[in-house]
Design a protein around this motif. Structure first.
Motif, short mmCIF file in Angstrom:
data_model
loop_
_atom_site.label_atom_id
_atom_site.label_comp_id
_atom_site.label_asym_id
_atom_site.label_seq_id
_atom_site.Cartn_x
_atom_site.Cartn_y
_atom_site.Cartn_z
N VAL A 1 1.26 -1.02 -0.12
CA VAL A 1 -0.05 0.08 0.10
C VAL A 1 0.57 1.09 -0.18
O VAL A 1 1.74 1.24 0.76
N VAL A 2 0.47 1.82 -0.84
CA VAL A 2 1.16 3.67 -0.48
C VAL A 2 0.51 4.63 -0.59
O VAL A 2 -1.04 4.66 -0.70
N VAL A 3 0.67 5.70 0.31
CA VAL A 3 -0.43 6.18 0.91
C VAL A 3 0.26 7.64 0.58
O VAL A 3 1.50 7.75 0.61
N PHE A 4 -0.31 8.56 0.33
CA PHE A 4 -0.30 10.00 -0.05
C PHE A 4 -1.06 11.30 1.08
O PHE A 4 -2.36 10.23 0.96
N GLY A 5 -0.47 12.24 1.53
CA GLY A 5 -0.99 12.53 2.28
C GLY A 5 -0.92 14.87 1.48
O GLY A 5 0.18 14.64 1.30
N VAL A 6 -2.17 14.69 0.95
CA VAL A 6 -2.50 15.65 0.52
C VAL A 6 -2.82 17.05 1.10
O VAL A 6 -3.81 16.92 1.48
N SER B 1 5.12 1.67 -12.67
CA SER B 1 4.08 1.88 -11.63
C SER B 1 5.16 3.10 -10.47
O SER B 1 4.15 3.96 -10.04
N VAL B 2 5.95 3.45 -10.51
CA VAL B 2 7.30 3.35 -9.31
C VAL B 2 7.11 4.42 -10.15
O VAL B 2 6.66 6.11 -9.26
N SER B 3 7.23 4.69 -11.69
CA SER B 3 7.03 6.43 -12.02
C SER B 3 5.87 6.88 -12.06
O SER B 3 5.95 7.85 -11.58
N ALA B 4 4.61 6.42 -12.42
CA ALA B 4 3.24 6.91 -12.38
C ALA B 4 2.85 7.39 -10.65
O ALA B 4 2.47 8.55 -10.27
N LEU B 5 3.38 6.65 -9.86
CA LEU B 5 3.55 6.39 -8.01
C LEU B 5 4.05 7.73 -7.86
O LEU B 5 3.68 9.10 -6.90
N CYS B 6 5.46 7.65 -8.96
CA CYS B 6 5.88 9.71 -8.21
C CYS B 6 5.32 10.46 -8.49
O CYS B 6 5.22 11.59 -7.81
N GLN B 7 4.77 10.68 -10.00
CA GLN B 7 4.49 11.55 -10.06
C GLN B 7 2.95 11.89 -9.97
O GLN B 7 2.34 12.85 -10.63
N LYS C 1 -5.71 17.97 4.71
CA LYS C 1 -5.58 17.43 4.64
C LYS C 1 -5.94 16.23 4.08
O LYS C 1 -7.28 15.62 4.37
N VAL C 2 -5.67 15.68 3.03
CA VAL C 2 -6.96 14.34 1.96
C VAL C 2 -5.33 12.70 2.41
O VAL C 2 -4.08 13.47 2.31
N PHE C 3 -6.17 12.14 2.44
CA PHE C 3 -4.54 10.56 2.45
C PHE C 3 -5.36 10.15 1.21
O PHE C 3 -6.88 9.85 1.46
N ILE C 4 -4.51 9.89 0.16
CA ILE C 4 -4.88 9.06 -1.16
C ILE C 4 -4.11 7.27 -0.39
O ILE C 4 -2.83 7.30 -0.65
N SER C 5 -4.72 6.57 -1.05
CA SER C 5 -4.24 5.31 -0.41
C SER C 5 -3.89 4.59 -2.22
O SER C 5 -5.22 4.32 -2.88
N PHE C 6 -3.00 3.30 -2.09
CA PHE C 6 -3.43 2.69 -3.75
C PHE C 6 -2.33 1.63 -3.25
O PHE C 6 -1.78 0.85 -2.27
#
Length: 139
Positions: free
Chosen positions: A1-6, A80-86, A60-65
């Protein structure tokens, strides 16, 4: 799981982002996209971050993949890494484009309404051109 806090400074950005993220999360319902990573978002921190000190402000919102082995096999790992980084830049780009599109539509609508109002104005009485019986213009 990858989590972004935006964090969104502007509440209007959050409204546009919420619509965008809802469509992003619902895209898995399409038969062609069912193998894509599962996406979820919320204002509360996800369970994966339990036990960590996380700032949970209103902006703040948390987005999880949720990524699976099929997303990391072979050549897919680099993509996958490229898409997640961008992803953060991708999200903010689409928010700005959506806002610009809405502003363009609002300006066009205002221009159209102003044209309707200008056509509805009665002609000024002093501006009526007066002519003599022979067709000559009188000043």
């Amino acid at each position: 799981v990858v989590v972004f806090g935006v964090t969104f400074q502007d509440k209007n950005d959050w409204v546009v982002a919420e619509v965008f993220l809802r469509e992003f999360a619902d895209a898995r319902r399409e038969p062609a996209l069912q193998t894509s990573p599962a996406v979820s978002f919320s204002r509360a921190s996800p369970g994966e971050l339990d036990g960590l000190k996380v700032d949970e402000s209103d902006s703040k919102v948390f987005i999880s993949f949720a990524l699976f082995k099929r997303h990391w096999d072979g050549a897919k790992a680099d993509a996958s890494v490229s898409a997640l980084c961008q992803f953060r830049n991708y999200l903010h780009y689409h928010i700005k484009c959506s806002k610009a599109f809405m502003h363009m539509r609002m300006r066009k609508r205002v221009d159209d309404l102003l044209q309707v109002l200008n056509r509805a104005k009665p002609p000024a009485e002093g501006a009526v051109e007066r002519k003599t019986w022979t067709g000559r213009t009188m000043n």
